[in-house]
Design a protein around this motif. Structure first.
Motif, PDB file in Angstrom:
ATOM      1  N   ALA A   1     -19.965 -17.485  17.274  1.00 43.97           N
ATOM      2  CA  ALA A   1     -19.434 -18.087  18.617  1.00 43.97           C
ATOM      3  C   ALA A   1     -20.252 -18.121  19.612  1.00 43.97           C
ATOM      4  CB  ALA A   1     -18.413 -16.785  18.835  1.00 43.97           C
ATOM      5  N   ILE A   2     -21.002 -17.369  19.742  1.00 48.10           N
ATOM      6  CA  ILE A   2     -22.244 -17.504  20.719  1.00 48.10           C
ATOM      7  C   ILE A   2     -23.144 -18.563  20.693  1.00 48.10           C
ATOM      8  CG2 ILE A   2     -24.415 -16.643  22.230  1.00 48.10           C
ATOM      9  CD1 ILE A   2     -21.813 -14.851  22.776  1.00 48.10           C
ATOM     10  N   THR A   3     -23.639 -19.009  19.361  1.00 49.18           N
ATOM     11  CA  THR A   3     -24.323 -19.876  19.030  1.00 49.18           C
ATOM     12  C   THR A   3     -23.437 -21.384  19.240  1.00 49.18           C
ATOM     13  OG1 THR A   3     -25.210 -18.707  17.550  1.00 49.18           O
ATOM     14  CG2 THR A   3     -25.800 -21.130  17.119  1.00 49.18           C
ATOM     15  N   THR A   4     -22.308 -21.159  18.776  1.00 49.09           N
ATOM     16  CA  THR A   4     -21.364 -22.656  19.220  1.00 49.09           C
ATOM     17  C   THR A   4     -21.222 -22.736  20.782  1.00 49.09           C
ATOM     18  OG1 THR A   4     -20.173 -21.840  17.246  1.00 49.09           O
ATOM     19  CG2 THR A   4     -19.304 -23.542  18.597  1.00 49.09           C
ATOM     20  N   GLN A   5     -21.445 -21.618  21.384  1.00 44.08           N
ATOM     21  CA  GLN A   5     -21.148 -21.648  22.972  1.00 44.08           C
ATOM     22  C   GLN A   5     -22.240 -22.422  23.616  1.00 44.08           C
ATOM     23  OE1 GLN A   5     -20.120 -17.838  24.578  1.00 44.08           O
ATOM     24  NE2 GLN A   5     -20.803 -18.718  26.643  1.00 44.08           N
ATOM     25  N   ILE A   6     -23.356 -21.796  22.975  1.00 45.85           N
ATOM     26  CA  ILE A   6     -24.668 -22.489  23.573  1.00 45.85           C
ATOM     27  C   ILE A   6     -24.943 -23.910  23.296  1.00 45.85           C
ATOM     28  CG2 ILE A   6     -27.459 -22.335  23.257  1.00 45.85           C
ATOM     29  CD1 ILE A   6     -27.069 -19.174  22.499  1.00 45.85           C
ATOM     30  N   LEU A   7     -24.514 -24.290  22.235  1.00 42.52           N
ATOM     31  CA  LEU A   7     -24.814 -25.649  21.792  1.00 42.52           C
ATOM     32  C   LEU A   7     -23.793 -26.738  22.253  1.00 42.52           C
ATOM     33  CD1 LEU A   7     -25.042 -25.246  17.648  1.00 42.52           C
ATOM     34  CD2 LEU A   7     -26.890 -25.975  19.555  1.00 42.52           C
TER      35      LEU A   7
ATOM     36  N   GLY B   1     -28.350 -20.544  30.273  1.00 41.70           N
ATOM     37  CA  GLY B   1     -29.371 -19.201  30.416  1.00 41.70           C
ATOM     38  C   GLY B   1     -28.467 -18.035  30.123  1.00 41.70           C
ATOM     39  N   GLN B   2     -27.251 -17.618  30.590  1.00 39.99           N
ATOM     40  CA  GLN B   2     -26.631 -16.672  30.382  1.00 39.99           C
ATOM     41  C   GLN B   2     -26.202 -16.633  28.876  1.00 39.99           C
ATOM     42  OE1 GLN B   2     -24.671 -14.439  32.990  1.00 39.99           O
ATOM     43  NE2 GLN B   2     -25.208 -15.557  34.874  1.00 39.99           N
ATOM     44  N   ALA B   3     -25.723 -17.590  28.367  1.00 35.32           N
ATOM     45  CA  ALA B   3     -25.348 -17.497  26.810  1.00 35.32           C
ATOM     46  C   ALA B   3     -26.479 -17.068  26.173  1.00 35.32           C
ATOM     47  CB  ALA B   3     -24.503 -19.089  26.444  1.00 35.32           C
ATOM     48  N   VAL B   4     -27.539 -17.837  26.364  1.00 39.05           N
ATOM     49  CA  VAL B   4     -28.791 -17.365  25.615  1.00 39.05           C
ATOM     50  C   VAL B   4     -29.223 -15.861  25.485  1.00 39.05           C
ATOM     51  CG1 VAL B   4     -31.326 -17.973  25.349  1.00 39.05           C
ATOM     52  CG2 VAL B   4     -29.752 -20.060  25.387  1.00 39.05           C
ATOM     53  N   THR B   5     -29.202 -15.603  26.889  1.00 36.16           N
ATOM     54  CA  THR B   5     -29.383 -14.126  26.848  1.00 36.16           C
ATOM     55  C   THR B   5     -28.357 -13.244  26.178  1.00 36.16           C
ATOM     56  OG1 THR B   5     -29.950 -14.486  29.376  1.00 36.16           O
ATOM     57  CG2 THR B   5     -29.886 -12.283  28.690  1.00 36.16           C
ATOM     58  N   LEU B   6     -27.414 -13.538  26.241  1.00 30.76           N
ATOM     59  CA  LEU B   6     -26.181 -12.917  25.484  1.00 30.76           C
ATOM     60  C   LEU B   6     -26.337 -12.830  24.071  1.00 30.76           C
ATOM     61  CD1 LEU B   6     -23.775 -11.248  26.543  1.00 30.76           C
ATOM     62  CD2 LEU B   6     -22.366 -13.372  25.923  1.00 30.76           C
ATOM     63  N   GLY B   7     -26.881 -14.177  23.546  1.00 36.54           N
ATOM     64  CA  GLY B   7     -27.202 -14.243  22.188  1.00 36.54           C
ATOM     65  C   GLY B   7     -28.486 -13.302  21.833  1.00 36.54           C
ATOM     66  N   GLY B   8     -29.237 -13.251  22.483  1.00 46.25           N
ATOM     67  CA  GLY B   8     -30.589 -12.563  22.306  1.00 46.25           C
ATOM     68  C   GLY B   8     -30.128 -11.044  22.413  1.00 46.25           C
ATOM     69  N   VAL B   9     -29.259 -10.503  23.358  1.00 44.15           N
ATOM     70  CA  VAL B   9     -28.621  -9.259  23.432  1.00 44.15           C
ATOM     71  C   VAL B   9     -27.923  -8.920  22.060  1.00 44.15           C
ATOM     72  CG1 VAL B   9     -27.221  -7.612  24.375  1.00 44.15           C
ATOM     73  CG2 VAL B   9     -28.778  -9.036  25.774  1.00 44.15           C
TER      74      VAL B   9
ATOM     75  N   THR C   1     -29.392  -6.045  14.912  1.00 39.67           N
ATOM     76  CA  THR C   1     -30.377  -5.279  14.286  1.00 39.67           C
ATOM     77  C   THR C   1     -30.214  -3.698  14.194  1.00 39.67           C
ATOM     78  OG1 THR C   1     -31.929  -7.222  15.277  1.00 39.67           O
ATOM     79  CG2 THR C   1     -33.062  -5.373  14.033  1.00 39.67           C
ATOM     80  N   LEU C   2     -29.939  -3.440  15.466  1.00 40.41           N
ATOM     81  CA  LEU C   2     -29.500  -1.916  15.641  1.00 40.41           C
ATOM     82  C   LEU C   2     -28.621  -1.451  14.629  1.00 40.41           C
ATOM     83  CD1 LEU C   2     -30.058  -1.419  19.444  1.00 40.41           C
ATOM     84  CD2 LEU C   2     -31.465  -0.384  17.983  1.00 40.41           C
ATOM     85  N   ILE C   3     -27.710  -2.206  14.578  1.00 37.14           N
ATOM     86  CA  ILE C   3     -26.360  -1.759  13.718  1.00 37.14           C
ATOM     87  C   ILE C   3     -26.744  -1.841  12.405  1.00 37.14           C
ATOM     88  CG2 ILE C   3     -24.013  -2.453  13.072  1.00 37.14           C
ATOM     89  CD1 ILE C   3     -23.611  -3.751  15.658  1.00 37.14           C
TER      90      ILE C   3
END
Lengths: 88, 207
Positions: free
Chosen positions: B160-166, B176-184, B190-192
């Motif tokens: 969903a985030i990738t779709t949003q960014i594209l 910028g906000q969406a990319v940060t969110l995608g990174g987080v 990874t932690l999960i």
């Protein structure tokens, strides 16, 4: 721990709540102590059937030979220290 | 009321002690009846709860539970709250005239961005709302230790985030906000995955 060793030094089985009343320790102090002492082989725990039927079984605790030996050492050193204090 | 609260504390204490201390939890529970008879159930239950909480960091099972709750409640739920509040407050809050991007634009650029925003706004808002809802579900699944569904939910959020960014990028909106969110989210996943492996190593039942 010394208080608990003293309470258990009769080598009889004691229930957790009775130990709380006897030593004045709260459950938040008593149970971690009992867990640690059991892991160290000082105390043995056993499920004991209740005196009255219909009640749930309760965990009872007793000193092992190692625990009893420690309790005697502690009592002895306590008496020695008390004697020195009296002489001072 | 007092008895109900004490029973709730005892249940929580037994849960905190976990599988490794199951016998001790049963022992405390058995003594609780004696405390009730002595009319001191609350003191006894409170003591058992503090004992159980103090034991948690000392055992690997306890450390796993604390880490799992910390990640779910201190990281994932706040991110979900940010996403949902962004969607509810409206994207102009982030991208409009009052936002960081809007402040640095000329009037001509603002006109173009406003047009693009009107087209993209509802879809991006819906994606944000869905992503926030899915984050809450992800936190719940983690607490349930359902790693298979947690991983698939995480992958859906990432999609969903990738779709949003594209989508936003194609309309020349600030991503910028969406990319940060995608990174987080990438770090989260990874932690999960790490928590899932830790849980498997502990060989605990699902809660």
């Amino acid at each position: 721990m010394i208080t608990l060793l003293d309470a258990l030094s009769d080598r009889q089985w004691h229930h957790g709540y009775d130990l709380m009343k006897e030593t004045g320790l709260l459950s938040g102090t008593l149970y971690p102590l009992l867990m640690r002492m059991t892991e160290q082989g000082l105390v043995v725990a056993e499920w004991r059937e209740p005196a009255q039927p219909g009640l749930p079984a309760r965990h009872a605790y007793r000193l092992t030979a190692k625990g009893y030996s420690l309790s005697r050492d502690v009592a002895l050193s306590d008496r020695t220290l008390s004697g020195k204090a009296v002489r001072i | 009321m007092m008895l109900a609260l004490s029973r709730a504390m005892m249940t929580l204490a037994c849960q905190c002690l976990g599988k490794g201390r199951h016998e001790w939890a049963q022992a405390m529970q058995a003594e609780f009846d004696a405390a009730v008879e002595n009319r001191r159930p609350l003191t006894f239950a409170f003591g058992c709860l503090t004992a159980a909480l103090r034991q948690m960091p000392m055992r690997e099972e306890g450390r796993f539970v604390l880490t799992n709750y910390a990640l779910a409640l201190a990281v994932i739920v706040p991110i979900a709250a940010i996403e949902i509040s962004s969607a509810i407050l409206g994207l102009p809050h982030l991208f409009g005239e009052q936002g960081a991007l809007g402040a640095s634009m000329t009037s001509g650029q603002k006109l173009l961005v406003d047009g693009a925003f009107r087209v993209a706004g509802p879809s991006v808002t819906l994606l944000l709302l869905l992503s926030g809802g899915a984050q809450l579900r992800l936190a719940w699944l983690m607490l349930e230790r359902d790693w298979t569904r947690a991983t698939s939910t995480g992958a859906a959020i990432l999609a969903a985030i990738t779709t949003q960014i594209l989508f936003m990028g194609s309309l020349f909106l600030d991503v910028g906000q969406a990319v940060t969110l995608g990174g987080v989210l990438g770090i989260e996943l990874t932690l999960i995955a790490g928590l899932g492996r830790w849980h498997a190593d502990l060989n605990l039942p699902p809660s």
